[in-house]
Design an enzyme around this catalytic site. Structure first.
Site, PDB file in Angstrom:
ATOM      1  N   HIS A 126      -6.768   9.748  55.166  1.00 12.54           N
ATOM      2  CA  HIS A 126      -7.701  10.879  55.695  1.00 12.54           C
ATOM      3  C   HIS A 126      -9.305  10.411  55.522  1.00 12.54           C
ATOM      4  O   HIS A 126      -9.988  10.917  55.964  1.00 12.54           O
ATOM      5  CB  HIS A 126      -7.428  12.322  54.922  1.00 12.54           C
ATOM      6  N   ASP A 162       3.259   9.321  57.721  1.00 18.21           N
ATOM      7  CA  ASP A 162       3.123  10.548  56.632  1.00 18.21           C
ATOM      8  C   ASP A 162       3.016  11.717  57.841  1.00 18.21           C
ATOM      9  O   ASP A 162       2.916  11.698  59.037  1.00 18.21           O
ATOM     10  CB  ASP A 162       1.567  10.516  56.328  1.00 18.21           C
ATOM     11  N   HIS A 164       1.098  14.064  57.746  1.00 22.51           N
ATOM     12  CA  HIS A 164      -0.298  14.425  58.305  1.00 22.51           C
ATOM     13  C   HIS A 164      -1.048  13.331  59.227  1.00 22.51           C
ATOM     14  O   HIS A 164      -0.563  12.145  59.137  1.00 22.51           O
ATOM     15  CB  HIS A 164      -1.340  14.710  57.117  1.00 22.51           C
ATOM     16  N   ASP A 249       6.029  12.858  52.828  1.00 26.94           N
ATOM     17  CA  ASP A 249       5.829  14.330  52.630  1.00 26.94           C
ATOM     18  C   ASP A 249       6.679  14.863  54.174  1.00 26.94           C
ATOM     19  O   ASP A 249       6.446  16.172  54.432  1.00 26.94           O
ATOM     20  CB  ASP A 249       4.172  14.719  52.673  1.00 26.94           C
TER      21      ASP A 249
HETATM   22 ZN    ZN Z   1       0.350  13.652  53.962  1.00 25.52          ZN
END
Ligand code: ZN
Length: 338
Positions: A126, A162, A164, A249
């Site tokens: 991120h 991931d 996200h 995740d």
């Molecule tokens: Zn993540």
């Protein structure tokens, strides 16, 4: 002969500690270390020492203003945003993590070991060129890819599974045709980016591929995404290096997200990716989010060439996830032979 696995892991990564209860905490690496230890007898683990990334290496991705700001944070507690804390030793840990990802690339491109994993904290995907975000300080995988480019690798593939979206990595290479970024992620979800229409800009058009999936995607959905989109792109691209933003995740037991991947499913995805690229193509996994150590262990075994699991059941046509994959496929077909 046992396969070799290059491993980056440093005690200083544990010095990035939250001031209070927080999901991004040192115990994550304890789980990851157990997964690597479980490979005893199945692989030769070769330790790759990390070292702090230099300013010049960081400047390949991050702005000088942000590098300065991060340096000023050393030695005290602070926050970049509501999620992203800095402990007194976090800036040093982040530089060491970034340098660890870079050293993993050096090892893989030297050609003696084809597979590696960097157990890094803080995570990176991120982190934007201009600043920290979402638990991430420096974008480890982007810095690793930029280093591979600086060493002469012509085509680098980053696969981000991931849960996200890897917004920081996407931003770093959005206009760059030499680094292909493929992300599978829960959508809509944090951080809000990663729509299929985000496909790169300028010369980089087509080299960003997003596969957004709604909550509840399971092994069959992810396997279908890999067999229809990710593996064919990896095969067509024929990269000199594959980097995986390895977040665990999307596992069904993850407390923060809502995907349904199993440890077995993770292993399948890594196997599919590894068999899509040319024999001998180096693959390095860079740890992002998630806790599930069984999923990491299954992924590492697949990375080392363990017998690929049987193909999962096929995804039914016309289901919600099937339609989402069709949409991602249609978008990617404008640029790839899928
Ligand atoms: Zn993540």
């Amino acid at each position: 002969m046992l396969p070799s696995l290059a491993v980056v892991d440093e005690p200083a990564f544990d010095e990035h500690r939250p001031p209070s209860e927080h999901p991004e905490r040192p115990e994550r690496l304890v789980a990851a270390r157990r997964a690597v230890a479980a490979l005893a007898g199945k692989a030769n683990v070769e330790r790759v020492p990390a070292r702090p990334a230099t300013d010049d290496e960081l400047a390949r991705i991050h702005t000088p203003a942000y590098i300065d700001l991060l340096g000023q944070s050393a030695g005290r507690w602070s926050y970049f945003d509501a999620d992203t804390y800095l402990a007194p030793a976090s800036a040093a840990a982040a530089r060491l993590a970034a340098g660890g990802a870079i050293e993993l690339v050096n090892t893989l491109l030297a050609g003696t070991v084809e597979r590696g994993v960097a157990l890094l904290r803080p995570p990176g995907h991120h982190a934007r060129p201009s600043g920290a975000m979402g638990f991430c300080l420096l974008n480890n995988v982007a810095l690793a890819a930029a280093h591979a480019r600086a060493r002469g690798a012509e085509r680098v593939l980053i696969v981000d599974f991931d849960v996200h979206h890897g917004n920081g990595t996407q931003e770093a290479f959005y206009a760059d045709p030499s680094v292909t970024f493929v992300s599978l992620h829960q959508f809509p979800f944090y951080p809000g980016t990663g729509d299929v229409r985000e496909q790169g800009s300028g010369e980089g058009r087509g080299f960003t591929v997003n596969v957004p999936l709604s909550a509840g995607a399971d092994d069959e959905t992810y396997a279908a995404a890999f067999s229809r989109i990710v593996a064919p792109i990896a095969s067509e691209l024929a990269p000199n290096l594959v980097l995986v933003s390895a977040g665990f995740d999307a596992h069904r037991s993850d407390p923060l997200a809502e995907m349904r991947l199993s440890a077995w499913g993770y292993g399948t995805l890594v196997s599919m990716l590894a068999s899509a690229v040319r024999a001998g193509t180096p693959i390095g996994m860079v740890l992002e989010g998630g806790y599930d150590l069984d999923a990491l262990e299954a992924s590492l075994e697949a990375l080392l060439g363990a017998e690929p699991p049987p193909p999962p059941g096929s995804l039914r046509e016309g289901t919600r996830h099937g339609l989402e994959l069709d949409r991602a496929l249609d978008a990617a077909r404008r640029f790839w032979h899928l």
